[in-house]
Design a protein around this motif. Structure first.
Motif, PDB file in Angstrom:
ATOM      1  N   ALA A  10      38.207  49.927  -5.909  1.00  0.00           N
ATOM      2  CA  ALA A  10      38.939  49.764  -4.636  1.00  0.00           C
ATOM      3  C   ALA A  10      39.439  51.078  -4.003  1.00  0.00           C
ATOM      4  CB  ALA A  10      40.238  48.928  -4.927  1.00  0.00           C
ATOM      5  N   LEU A  11      39.832  51.832  -4.970  1.00  0.00           N
ATOM      6  CA  LEU A  11      40.408  53.377  -4.410  1.00  0.00           C
ATOM      7  C   LEU A  11      39.286  53.954  -3.798  1.00  0.00           C
ATOM      8  CD1 LEU A  11      43.079  54.380  -6.988  1.00  0.00           C
ATOM      9  CD2 LEU A  11      43.503  53.681  -4.783  1.00  0.00           C
ATOM     10  N   PHE A  12      37.862  53.898  -4.413  1.00  0.00           N
ATOM     11  CA  PHE A  12      36.995  54.740  -4.135  1.00  0.00           C
ATOM     12  C   PHE A  12      36.487  54.058  -2.787  1.00  0.00           C
ATOM     13  CE2 PHE A  12      32.147  54.529  -3.928  1.00  0.00           C
ATOM     14  CZ  PHE A  12      31.936  55.822  -3.942  1.00  0.00           C
ATOM     15  N   PHE A  13      36.222  52.842  -2.600  1.00  0.00           N
ATOM     16  CA  PHE A  13      35.902  52.272  -1.345  1.00  0.00           C
ATOM     17  C   PHE A  13      36.985  52.636  -0.204  1.00  0.00           C
ATOM     18  CE2 PHE A  13      33.220  49.643  -3.770  1.00  0.00           C
ATOM     19  CZ  PHE A  13      31.746  50.027  -2.992  1.00  0.00           C
ATOM     20  N   PHE A  14      38.229  52.855  -0.635  1.00  0.00           N
ATOM     21  CA  PHE A  14      39.429  53.161   0.414  1.00  0.00           C
ATOM     22  C   PHE A  14      39.346  54.413   1.135  1.00  0.00           C
ATOM     23  CE2 PHE A  14      43.493  54.456   1.687  1.00  0.00           C
ATOM     24  CZ  PHE A  14      43.576  53.451   2.594  1.00  0.00           C
ATOM     25  N   PHE A  15      38.982  55.314   0.027  1.00  0.00           N
ATOM     26  CA  PHE A  15      39.030  56.667   0.448  1.00  0.00           C
ATOM     27  C   PHE A  15      37.691  57.200   0.798  1.00  0.00           C
ATOM     28  CE2 PHE A  15      42.773  56.712  -2.408  1.00  0.00           C
ATOM     29  CZ  PHE A  15      43.933  57.400  -1.489  1.00  0.00           C
ATOM     30  N   SER A  16      36.701  56.203   0.482  1.00  0.00           N
ATOM     31  CA  SER A  16      35.481  56.737   1.303  1.00  0.00           C
ATOM     32  C   SER A  16      35.399  56.767   2.722  1.00  0.00           C
ATOM     33  CB  SER A  16      34.412  55.822   0.733  1.00  0.00           C
ATOM     34  OG  SER A  16      34.537  54.417   1.280  1.00  0.00           O
ATOM     35  N   GLY A  17      36.323  55.965   3.220  1.00  0.00           N
ATOM     36  CA  GLY A  17      36.577  55.892   4.730  1.00  0.00           C
ATOM     37  C   GLY A  17      36.908  57.112   5.341  1.00  0.00           C
ATOM     38  N   PHE A  18      37.394  57.872   4.554  1.00  0.00           N
ATOM     39  CA  PHE A  18      38.189  59.024   5.054  1.00  0.00           C
ATOM     40  C   PHE A  18      37.183  60.522   4.720  1.00  0.00           C
ATOM     41  CE2 PHE A  18      41.836  56.633   4.199  1.00  0.00           C
ATOM     42  CZ  PHE A  18      42.396  56.604   5.554  1.00  0.00           C
ATOM     43  N   SER A  19      36.320  60.211   3.887  1.00  0.00           N
ATOM     44  CA  SER A  19      35.399  61.385   3.238  1.00  0.00           C
ATOM     45  C   SER A  19      34.258  61.610   3.944  1.00  0.00           C
ATOM     46  CB  SER A  19      35.224  61.011   1.891  1.00  0.00           C
ATOM     47  OG  SER A  19      34.311  59.794   1.823  1.00  0.00           O
ATOM     48  N   GLN A  20      33.968  60.930   5.146  1.00  0.00           N
ATOM     49  CA  GLN A  20      32.734  61.057   5.968  1.00  0.00           C
ATOM     50  C   GLN A  20      32.848  62.281   6.698  1.00  0.00           C
ATOM     51  OE1 GLN A  20      29.961  59.225   5.481  1.00  0.00           O
ATOM     52  NE2 GLN A  20      31.105  57.624   4.246  1.00  0.00           N
ATOM     53  N   ASP A  21      31.641  62.880   6.932  1.00  0.00           N
ATOM     54  CA  ASP A  21      31.491  64.200   7.789  1.00  0.00           C
ATOM     55  C   ASP A  21      31.982  63.768   9.084  1.00  0.00           C
ATOM     56  OD1 ASP A  21      30.462  66.363   9.370  1.00  0.00           O
ATOM     57  OD2 ASP A  21      29.170  66.761   8.052  1.00  0.00           O
ATOM     58  N   GLU A  22      32.629  64.675   9.760  1.00  0.00           N
ATOM     59  CA  GLU A  22      33.106  64.238  11.135  1.00  0.00           C
ATOM     60  C   GLU A  22      32.190  64.187  12.146  1.00  0.00           C
ATOM     61  OE1 GLU A  22      36.401  63.451  12.309  1.00  0.00           O
ATOM     62  OE2 GLU A  22      36.895  63.581  10.233  1.00  0.00           O
ATOM     63  N   SER A  23      30.935  64.747  11.845  1.00  0.00           N
ATOM     64  CA  SER A  23      29.902  64.765  12.867  1.00  0.00           C
ATOM     65  C   SER A  23      29.406  63.251  12.734  1.00  0.00           C
ATOM     66  CB  SER A  23      28.604  65.707  12.511  1.00  0.00           C
ATOM     67  OG  SER A  23      28.331  65.589  11.110  1.00  0.00           O
ATOM     68  N   ARG A  24      28.913  62.688  14.040  1.00  0.00           N
ATOM     69  CA  ARG A  24      28.521  61.207  14.181  1.00  0.00           C
ATOM     70  C   ARG A  24      27.359  61.131  13.250  1.00  0.00           C
ATOM     71  NH1 ARG A  24      28.019  58.527  19.979  1.00  0.00           N
ATOM     72  NH2 ARG A  24      25.892  59.634  20.034  1.00  0.00           N
ATOM     73  N   PRO A  25      27.238  60.178  12.377  1.00  0.00           N
ATOM     74  CA  PRO A  25      25.975  60.157  11.241  1.00  0.00           C
ATOM     75  C   PRO A  25      25.083  58.949  12.076  1.00  0.00           C
ATOM     76  CG  PRO A  25      27.928  58.619  10.675  1.00  0.00           C
ATOM     77  CD  PRO A  25      28.195  59.410  11.796  1.00  0.00           C
ATOM     78  N   TYR A  26      25.231  58.591  13.350  1.00  0.00           N
ATOM     79  CA  TYR A  26      24.259  57.665  13.781  1.00  0.00           C
ATOM     80  C   TYR A  26      23.799  58.255  15.138  1.00  0.00           C
ATOM     81  CZ  TYR A  26      28.294  55.872  15.973  1.00  0.00           C
ATOM     82  OH  TYR A  26      29.530  55.739  16.758  1.00  0.00           O
ATOM     83  N   THR A  27      22.763  57.686  15.949  1.00  0.00           N
ATOM     84  CA  THR A  27      22.366  58.114  17.259  1.00  0.00           C
ATOM     85  C   THR A  27      22.443  56.712  17.964  1.00  0.00           C
ATOM     86  OG1 THR A  27      20.762  59.620  16.563  1.00  0.00           O
ATOM     87  CG2 THR A  27      20.571  58.702  18.812  1.00  0.00           C
ATOM     88  N   SER A  28      23.456  56.733  18.878  1.00  0.00           N
ATOM     89  CA  SER A  28      23.290  55.463  19.876  1.00  0.00           C
ATOM     90  C   SER A  28      22.671  55.352  21.000  1.00  0.00           C
ATOM     91  CB  SER A  28      24.955  55.465  20.518  1.00  0.00           C
ATOM     92  OG  SER A  28      25.226  54.349  21.018  1.00  0.00           O
ATOM     93  N   GLY A 176      21.124  51.313  18.051  1.00  0.00           N
ATOM     94  CA  GLY A 176      21.207  52.554  17.377  1.00  0.00           C
ATOM     95  C   GLY A 176      20.771  52.579  16.088  1.00  0.00           C
ATOM     96  N   VAL A 177      20.715  53.792  15.444  1.00  0.00           N
ATOM     97  CA  VAL A 177      20.048  54.133  14.223  1.00  0.00           C
ATOM     98  C   VAL A 177      20.878  55.202  13.502  1.00  0.00           C
ATOM     99  CG1 VAL A 177      18.357  55.770  15.511  1.00  0.00           C
ATOM    100  CG2 VAL A 177      18.055  54.679  13.035  1.00  0.00           C
ATOM    101  N   TYR A 178      21.030  54.713  12.214  1.00  0.00           N
ATOM    102  CA  TYR A 178      21.583  55.680  11.179  1.00  0.00           C
ATOM    103  C   TYR A 178      20.932  56.924  10.871  1.00  0.00           C
ATOM    104  CZ  TYR A 178      26.403  53.751  11.062  1.00  0.00           C
ATOM    105  OH  TYR A 178      27.685  53.197  11.436  1.00  0.00           O
ATOM    106  N   ASP A 179      21.554  58.130  10.560  1.00  0.00           N
ATOM    107  CA  ASP A 179      20.841  59.169  10.067  1.00  0.00           C
ATOM    108  C   ASP A 179      21.214  59.574   8.659  1.00  0.00           C
ATOM    109  OD1 ASP A 179      19.734  59.700  12.764  1.00  0.00           O
ATOM    110  OD2 ASP A 179      21.517  60.488  13.420  1.00  0.00           O
ATOM    111  N   LYS A 180      22.232  59.006   8.060  1.00  0.00           N
ATOM    112  CA  LYS A 180      22.643  59.124   6.702  1.00  0.00           C
ATOM    113  C   LYS A 180      23.473  58.067   6.232  1.00  0.00           C
ATOM    114  CE  LYS A 180      26.611  62.308   8.101  1.00  0.00           C
ATOM    115  NZ  LYS A 180      26.918  63.572   8.111  1.00  0.00           N
ATOM    116  N   SER A 181      23.876  58.047   5.261  1.00  0.00           N
ATOM    117  CA  SER A 181      24.704  56.931   4.616  1.00  0.00           C
ATOM    118  C   SER A 181      26.205  56.910   5.184  1.00  0.00           C
ATOM    119  CB  SER A 181      24.649  56.887   3.094  1.00  0.00           C
ATOM    120  OG  SER A 181      25.334  58.215   2.507  1.00  0.00           O
TER     121      SER A 181
END
Length: 330
Positions: A10-28, A176-181
């Protein structure tokens, strides 16, 4: 040991929400007019469980499956799709009769919130294996097709997605399309109105009805569910192939009723629900080909008299993205 493992996950999934790169990982492509069509398979098997006699504890309702075709349009925050069943049936009409489908849906997204409104009505159900309680049926003609049974489901659904980089538009591969996970936890809120009815009599055959339980003579079962349950979402793209999953599970409040002789009797309770979506496909800027799988379970339980239904929906959606409209200069 098990509790520590669950807390760690649960902690892994919770903090994963904060760990992403600030650059947008998808193209809209929300500002691109998009037209799409889909071809799919929809089925909604149902059953009622009860100890009718020493040999029979479940009766099954089945409809003749049809291929579903849909067409839609998306632009900016708005998306609309209209679906209908194709001519023809996948099962022999002599055993499963003719099915009738209505399938409508509207969806839209605003920042971290995504909403959908769906209406489904499937008619033409048969009572499967009626020969088990009625000797007039045979192995060559085992199902009761003389009833007028239909099921319906109207849903208002809304998701709050914690990670701002996890968006439904690029997740489904439509706008849209994602560029990374990307991974996130989310809250899924729903309001559902659903049920089953028989216009020609009771849902349970007269020979199986229990004189000590009036519910076995019901002509309709109806329920309203609402609540908010937690879930997890994940999406990724390898080369031009995108895949992802969203799953939620938890309790909802339910108001339910059964109808006998045009008189409704209502009760309230708490029920468990799960929602599941999965996508996989090929996605490039000009067009996309995506496969969608959705599973949605329903149930109405009155003690030992239990109605269960599951909507399965599998479709392949293809679409074309027009170029973005040029903004007029002031």
């Amino acid at each position: 040991m098990l509790n520590k493992l669950l807390i760690s996950i649960a902690l892994f999934f919770f903090f994963s929400g904060f760990s992403q790169d600030e650059s947008r990982p998808y193209t809209s492509y929300r500002d691109h007019p998009i037209v799409f069509t889909d071809l799919g398979f929809s089925t909604a098997p149902a059953n009622i469980k009860y100890q009718f006699n020493d040999q029979i504890s479940k009766i099954q309702f089945r409809h003749n499956n049809k291929m579903m075709v849909g067409m839609g349009f998306a632009f900016r925050w708005f998306s609309m799709r209209i679906g209908a069943a194709l001519i023809g049936n996948s099962r022999p009409i002599s055993q499963f009769g003719r099915a009738r489908y209505i399938d409508l849906g509207v969806q839209f997204s605003v920042k971290k919130v995504h909403a959908e409104i769906d209406f489904r009505n499937y008619s033409g159900y048969v009572l499967k294996n009626a020969l088990l309680w009625d000797p007039t049926y045979t192995f060559a003609d085992p199902n009761d097709k003389s009833q007028d049974i239909s099921v319906y489901n109207m849903s208002w659904k809304m998701w709050y997605l914690h990670n701002k980089n996890f968006r439904i538009d690029p997740f489904t591969g439509n706008r849209g399309v994602y560029d990374k996970s990307v991974m996130t936890w989310f809250l899924a809120g729903r309001l559902d109105l659903y049920g089953i009815s028989n216009q020609r009599g009771s849902l349970v055959p007269i020979s199986l009805q229990d004189s000590t339980n009036s519910k076995t003579g019901a002509t309709a079962l109806t329920a309203v569910d609402f609540g908010i349950i937690p879930g997890l979402g994940y999406v990724n793209k390898i080369n031009n192939f995108q895949f992802g999953v969203m799953a939620a599970v938890g309790p909802r409040i339910q108001f339910k009723s059964y109808k006998i002789n045009d008189h409704d009797t209502g009760l309230a309770g708490v029920v468990g629900r799960y929602d599941f979506k999965a996508i996989f496909g090929y996605n490039v800027p000009e067009y996309f080909v995506m496969m969608h799988l959705e599973v949605d379970n329903k149930s109405i339980h009155f003690s030992d008299f239990k109605y269960n239904q599951t909507f399965f929906y599998l479709k392949v959606q293809t679409g074309y993205r027009f170029k973005e409209r040029e903004k007029k200069k002031k």
